[in-house]
Write a protein that holds these residues in place. Sequence first.
Motif, PDB file in Angstrom:
ATOM      1  N   GLU A 141      74.369 -26.633 -58.755  1.00 17.38           N
ATOM      2  CA  GLU A 141      75.505 -27.542 -58.582  1.00 17.38           C
ATOM      3  C   GLU A 141      76.563 -26.973 -57.635  1.00 17.38           C
ATOM      4  OE1 GLU A 141      77.093 -28.722 -62.309  1.00 17.38           O
ATOM      5  OE2 GLU A 141      75.268 -29.752 -62.972  1.00 17.38           O
ATOM      6  N   ARG A 142      76.859 -25.663 -57.755  1.00 17.98           N
ATOM      7  CA  ARG A 142      77.868 -25.064 -56.881  1.00 17.98           C
ATOM      8  C   ARG A 142      77.418 -25.096 -55.432  1.00 17.98           C
ATOM      9  NH1 ARG A 142      79.785 -19.293 -58.817  1.00 17.98           N
ATOM     10  NH2 ARG A 142      80.941 -19.533 -56.869  1.00 17.98           N
ATOM     11  N   ALA A 143      76.148 -24.754 -55.193  1.00 19.19           N
ATOM     12  CA  ALA A 143      75.628 -24.764 -53.822  1.00 19.19           C
ATOM     13  C   ALA A 143      75.599 -26.179 -53.268  1.00 19.19           C
ATOM     14  CB  ALA A 143      74.245 -24.130 -53.790  1.00 19.19           C
ATOM     15  N   GLN A 144      75.245 -27.153 -54.103  1.00 15.11           N
ATOM     16  CA  GLN A 144      75.252 -28.547 -53.662  1.00 15.11           C
ATOM     17  C   GLN A 144      76.659 -28.979 -53.257  1.00 15.11           C
ATOM     18  OE1 GLN A 144      73.234 -31.485 -56.132  1.00 15.11           O
ATOM     19  NE2 GLN A 144      72.082 -29.848 -57.127  1.00 15.11           N
ATOM     20  N   ALA A 145      77.637 -28.626 -54.082  1.00 18.18           N
ATOM     21  CA  ALA A 145      79.017 -29.010 -53.782  1.00 18.18           C
ATOM     22  C   ALA A 145      79.492 -28.380 -52.483  1.00 18.18           C
ATOM     23  CB  ALA A 145      79.925 -28.607 -54.940  1.00 18.18           C
ATOM     24  N   ALA A 146      79.146 -27.094 -52.283  1.00 20.00           N
ATOM     25  CA  ALA A 146      79.539 -26.409 -51.046  1.00 20.00           C
ATOM     26  C   ALA A 146      78.862 -27.048 -49.844  1.00 20.00           C
ATOM     27  CB  ALA A 146      79.182 -24.928 -51.141  1.00 20.00           C
ATOM     28  N   MET A 147      77.594 -27.417 -49.994  1.00 21.11           N
ATOM     29  CA  MET A 147      76.861 -28.036 -48.904  1.00 21.11           C
ATOM     30  C   MET A 147      77.475 -29.385 -48.533  1.00 21.11           C
ATOM     31  SD  MET A 147      74.198 -26.688 -47.382  1.00 21.11           S
ATOM     32  CE  MET A 147      73.376 -25.773 -48.669  1.00 21.11           C
ATOM     33  N   MET A 148      77.808 -30.182 -49.548  1.00 16.93           N
ATOM     34  CA  MET A 148      78.406 -31.492 -49.289  1.00 16.93           C
ATOM     35  C   MET A 148      79.774 -31.347 -48.633  1.00 16.93           C
ATOM     36  SD  MET A 148      77.278 -33.870 -52.542  1.00 16.93           S
ATOM     37  CE  MET A 148      77.681 -32.672 -53.831  1.00 16.93           C
ATOM     38  N   ALA A 149      80.546 -30.358 -49.076  1.00 16.32           N
ATOM     39  CA  ALA A 149      81.886 -30.177 -48.528  1.00 16.32           C
ATOM     40  C   ALA A 149      81.843 -29.723 -47.078  1.00 16.32           C
ATOM     41  CB  ALA A 149      82.655 -29.166 -49.372  1.00 16.32           C
ATOM     42  N   ARG A 150      80.931 -28.802 -46.766  1.00 10.76           N
ATOM     43  CA  ARG A 150      80.879 -28.239 -45.419  1.00 10.76           C
ATOM     44  C   ARG A 150      80.177 -29.150 -44.434  1.00 10.76           C
ATOM     45  NH1 ARG A 150      77.632 -23.512 -45.507  1.00 10.76           N
ATOM     46  NH2 ARG A 150      77.835 -23.628 -43.272  1.00 10.76           N
ATOM     47  N   LYS A 151      79.132 -29.845 -44.875  1.00  7.01           N
ATOM     48  CA  LYS A 151      78.288 -30.565 -43.935  1.00  7.01           C
ATOM     49  C   LYS A 151      78.418 -32.071 -44.033  1.00  7.01           C
ATOM     50  CE  LYS A 151      75.079 -26.746 -44.509  1.00  7.01           C
ATOM     51  NZ  LYS A 151      75.611 -25.993 -43.399  1.00  7.01           N
TER      52      LYS A 151
END
Length: 297
Positions: free
Chosen positions: A92-102
């Motif tokens: 979930e944390r990696a998904q959130a970071a991916m959505m925020a950055r990309k």
Amino acid sequence: MSTDFDTEKATASGWFRQLRDQIVAAFEALEDSHSTGPLSDAAPARFEVSETKRASDDGSDAGGGLMSVMRGGRVFEKVGVNVSAVYGSLGERAQAAMMARKGLPGMSGDPRFWASGISLVAHMQNPHVPAVHMNTRMFWTPHAWWFGGGSDLNPCIEYDADTAHFHATQKAHLDPHGAAHYPRFKDWADEYFYIPHRHRARGVGGIFMDDYCSNDWAADFALTQDIGRAFLPAFVPLVEKRRSQSFSEADRDTQLIHRGLYAEYNLVYDRGTKFGLETGHDANAVLMSLPPLAKWV
């Protein structure tokens, strides 16, 4: 994006392994050819190679790679050259970071990922020889794919001619892909390899790109390959020029303090370090970039 990109994944991971082999051979040749100056009477070092594994939450195969580390050499105090191909599902944390950055759409419906790349950090015996970092990588999800990476020079004793050579070599390899690439990627490196709490750059820069996708996979892969190809001609001549220079205890002290900056950056800011640890990759491989010795004032 529904395709799994199987051919492209295999092609990219094969290239990263090929580049790793070329660099390992070139660095061992530098150890062999060091015949005058400090430590020239020591035995040439060799890389120790070990397999790495990514730990998945459910114990299933999640990929891995090779960690190659050479320590205590004539020229290299510590150098690591890692390659990996890892896959699984983003937490979930990696998904959130991916959505925020990309700006990707929600990934919870299909959080699969695949990533492959090469990562290199070299810390040198002689303080006159600059430390260096290089990595290139490909990342895939069902929603998007992209490339990233670059290389940057980290001297503790700066020589303008060395900096100029490093940058000119990068530019020469990027220019065939478009004149706008080098100035853009140089500025990107200056921004990325900056240590906010020290109010200074980590080194003298280089080139860097991330989240790079022109929607032409072949063109983007060719660009990524030339970023990798630029590394040895950009760096090896500097090693050959500086490795035989004499140095003082004060020079060594300067080197150790500068390594402290490098360690601070990699532990606090580097996105690759954070991603590797958060997604379960081998911690020793992720932290390979840290110097063998460092000092803080």
